[in-house]
Enzyme design. Structure first.
Site, PDB file in Angstrom:
ATOM      1  N   GLU A 163      32.872  71.673  31.325  1.00 19.28           N
ATOM      2  CA  GLU A 163      32.772  72.939  31.269  1.00 19.28           C
ATOM      3  C   GLU A 163      31.502  73.516  31.758  1.00 19.28           C
ATOM      4  O   GLU A 163      31.277  74.110  32.368  1.00 19.28           O
ATOM      5  CB  GLU A 163      33.169  73.586  30.025  1.00 19.28           C
ATOM      6  CG  GLU A 163      33.253  75.221  30.225  1.00 19.28           C
ATOM      7  CD  GLU A 163      31.887  75.817  29.898  1.00 19.28           C
ATOM      8  OE1 GLU A 163      31.819  77.087  30.184  1.00 19.28           O
ATOM      9  OE2 GLU A 163      30.903  75.436  29.468  1.00 19.28           O
ATOM     10  N   ASP A 215      31.959  69.209  25.954  1.00 22.55           N
ATOM     11  CA  ASP A 215      30.759  68.671  26.387  1.00 22.55           C
ATOM     12  C   ASP A 215      29.617  69.811  26.040  1.00 22.55           C
ATOM     13  O   ASP A 215      30.023  70.894  25.622  1.00 22.55           O
ATOM     14  CB  ASP A 215      30.691  68.694  28.290  1.00 22.55           C
ATOM     15  CG  ASP A 215      31.303  70.103  28.560  1.00 22.55           C
ATOM     16  OD1 ASP A 215      31.846  70.822  28.147  1.00 22.55           O
ATOM     17  OD2 ASP A 215      30.442  70.294  29.660  1.00 22.55           O
TER      18      ASP A 215
HETATM   19 ZN   LIG Z   1      30.288  76.936  26.134  1.00 22.39          ZN
END
Ligand SMILES: [Zn+2]
Length: 382
Positions: A143, A81
């Site tokens: 994340e 992401d």
């Molecule tokens: Zn990163």
């Protein structure tokens, strides 16, 4: 010799697939296209691939791709992401990889879609003969927000390689520790009333004043108890970030909320800190006759430390010629470490270019990064 043409082409494809993760549902996107593309690439190289949707989130997935079998081996990990972007601040299309002055520009180019083509380039030399120990590629979801992908992996308990390298942009300097992060909200509920007579209410703002004083003494206690010379800011921090309460000068304030973050050092337990905070606030609530509630705004990230003398840290230091240091940002490292693997954060590009317009990865770091990964694969898998 690293084939930069293939690198550019692969990174271009990854950058072209938007995969923003954002706490605001309006901006949040699926990462499935990125994961599926990576799965295809690694399957073509002979990896066994598994795409695992996150619990309750079918539009988000982790990829686990494994070459070889048996125990031990190496994990190379990264997130799929990116953070959201402000299109008007970019000099070029954030989803079109653009080369200028030996830099590749694009959203996620350095943080951290650019790590996956480095892995692709590194593994090509290892696919023709069987590995002694498995090489596993992990590509995670979310994340940048909840770390839900890494949390889901940590719960599964079955990727027990000897070592894991997370390719966040560190300028090829090994990172072996970072602080933990908690983001908390404390809410005080008193009773509103006419300001002319304090007995008509119970002022939440006045109670919050004492809550804040107590938080600052808690900070003082933590800072005298915990120090770590390996961090630029060597003590745990607690920042009072924002406060909202009341509405009018002539009303006794009925509700007030304060939000703060607490950045813990390795060796401090976030759950324990949360419990300590609750324990301190309870008697205040009783004494002031208000309700005080503490809630976490996000799931916490534990502090991370990989021992300075562990095999992986020494190996990464030797391969890069850089001493392992601490980072000011949090990563998925504590979750991979929970699986029993020695874990280091090490990758091309710089965090200075991450999370901002005109993000780029410098081309001159690609070949050295490929070489480091090849040496690690040789060490742990051959
Ligand atoms: Zn990163």
């Amino acid at each position: 010799m690293t084939d930069l043409k293939q690198y550019r082409q692969a990174l271009g494809q990854l950058v072209a697939l938007p995969s923003v993760s954002c706490a605001s549902p309006r901006l949040d996107m699926s990462n499935r296209e990125v994961v599926d593309l990576l799965a295809n690439w690694f399957a073509d190289l002979g990896f066994e691939t598994q795409v695992q949707a996150l619990p309750g989130q079918p539009n988000k997935a982790n990829l686990i791709a494994t070459l070889g079998s048996g125990t031990g081996g190496l994990v190379l990990a990264g997130h799929t992401d990116t953070v959201p972007f402000d299109e008007h601040s970019w000099d070029q299309d954030p989803f079109k990889l653009t080369e200028k002055q030996d830099r590749l520009y694009g959203l996620g180019a350095t943080d951290m879609k650019g790590f996956f083509p480095v892995i692709l380039a590194a593994v090509k030399d290892f696919t023709s003969k069987p590995l002694k120990a498995p090489l596993t590629i992990i590509a995670t979801a979310d994340e940048e927000t909840s770390m839900a992908g890494a949390r889901a992996l940590a719960k599964q308990h079955h990727h027990q390689a000897h070592a894991a390298v997370i390719g966040e942009p560190t300028g090829l300097k090994p990172i072996r520790m970072h602080k933990g992060i908690m983001m908390e909200a404390v809410h005080v509920r008193g009773h509103s009333g006419h300001s002319s007579d304090p007995a008509l209410g119970n002022n939440a703002l006045e109670a919050m004043n004492l809550v804040m004083a107590d938080l600052l003494s808690f900070r003082q206690e933590l800072q005298s108890q915990y120090q770590h010379p390996g961090f630029a800011v060597s003590v745990p921090t607690l920042n009072l970030g924002c406060i909202h309460g009341g509405d009018n000068p002539n009303r006794i304030c009925g509700d007030c909320e304060l939000q703060f973050d607490l950045r813990s050092l390795p060796g401090m337990d976030n759950q324990q800190l949360h419990a300590d905070l609750e324990r301190r606030l309870a008697p205040l609530a009783q004494r002031l006759n208000v309700d005080i509630t503490l809630r976490s705004l996000f799931a916490d990230v534990p502090a991370f430390e990989q021992a300075a003398n562990s095999q992986l840290v020494l190996q990464c230091e030797a391969l890069t010629g850089n001493a392992a240091v601490s980072a000011a940002f949090a990563t998925e490292a504590p979750f991979l470490q929970q699986l029993g693997m020695e874990t280091v954060v090490l990758g091309p590009g710089s965090i200075d270019q991450a999370h901002q317009p005109n993000e780029f990865i410098p081309l001159d770091q690609i070949a050295p990064a490929v070489t480091v990964l090849q040496q690690l694969i040789r060490h742990y898998c051959c």
